[in-house]
Design a protein around this motif. Structure first.
Motif: not given
Length: 150
Positions: A36-52, A77-88
């Protein structure tokens, strides 16, 4: 009581998702958030998921290795890695939705639609209250650790 309810429903969800799709409930939670948020970075993902943070990083690495998530270096910012779903990953989330709906329908046997709506509203308020009071709590904890610095 909240912890017991969460644990029992998580166990049920894990069993269904593992048997049907070969992924855990945590995996599905991360995949849905990334979807639901393609391009999310790990910090945001951990905050939203509640997973350590460490566990979330390990889970995401596993999802990348399994070809469900792709990592992209940030353009600004090349220090940030963005995440997205693959087709699978997209396909897996789509297959998971009916299972999630099936599991949630089980609550309808004991809770009315209004009660479910109220429960969600209250849980969102509890999560928001924790977020808003976190700085105050952290300051209090620091003061407890060093009472002489008060």
């Amino acid at each position: 009581m909240l912890d017991i309810a969460a644990q029992k429903t998580r166990e049920r969800g894990d069993l269904v998702y593992e048997c049907q799709l070969g992924v855990s409930l945590r995996d599905i939670r991360l995949l849905r958030l990334i979807g639901v948020q393609p391009g999310v970075v790990m910090g945001e993902l951990t905050e939203q998921s509640g997973i350590e943070k460490t566990l979330a990083s390990k889970l995401v690495s596993s999802l990348v290795q399994r070809g469900l998530v792709v990592r992209q270096i940030g353009h600004k910012d090349a220090r940030k890695t963005h995440l997205a779903l693959s087709q699978d990953g997209v396909n897996l989330v789509e297959r998971a939705e009916p299972l999630g709906e099936f599991l949630e329908r089980g609550f309808g046997k004991f809770l009315s639609a209004d009660e479910i709506k109220s429960l969600r509203t209250i849980l969102k308020k509890v999560i928001e209250a924790e977020r808003v009071t976190r700085p105050e709590f952290d300051a209090w904890m620091a003061q407890q650790a060093n009472p002489d610095n008060s």
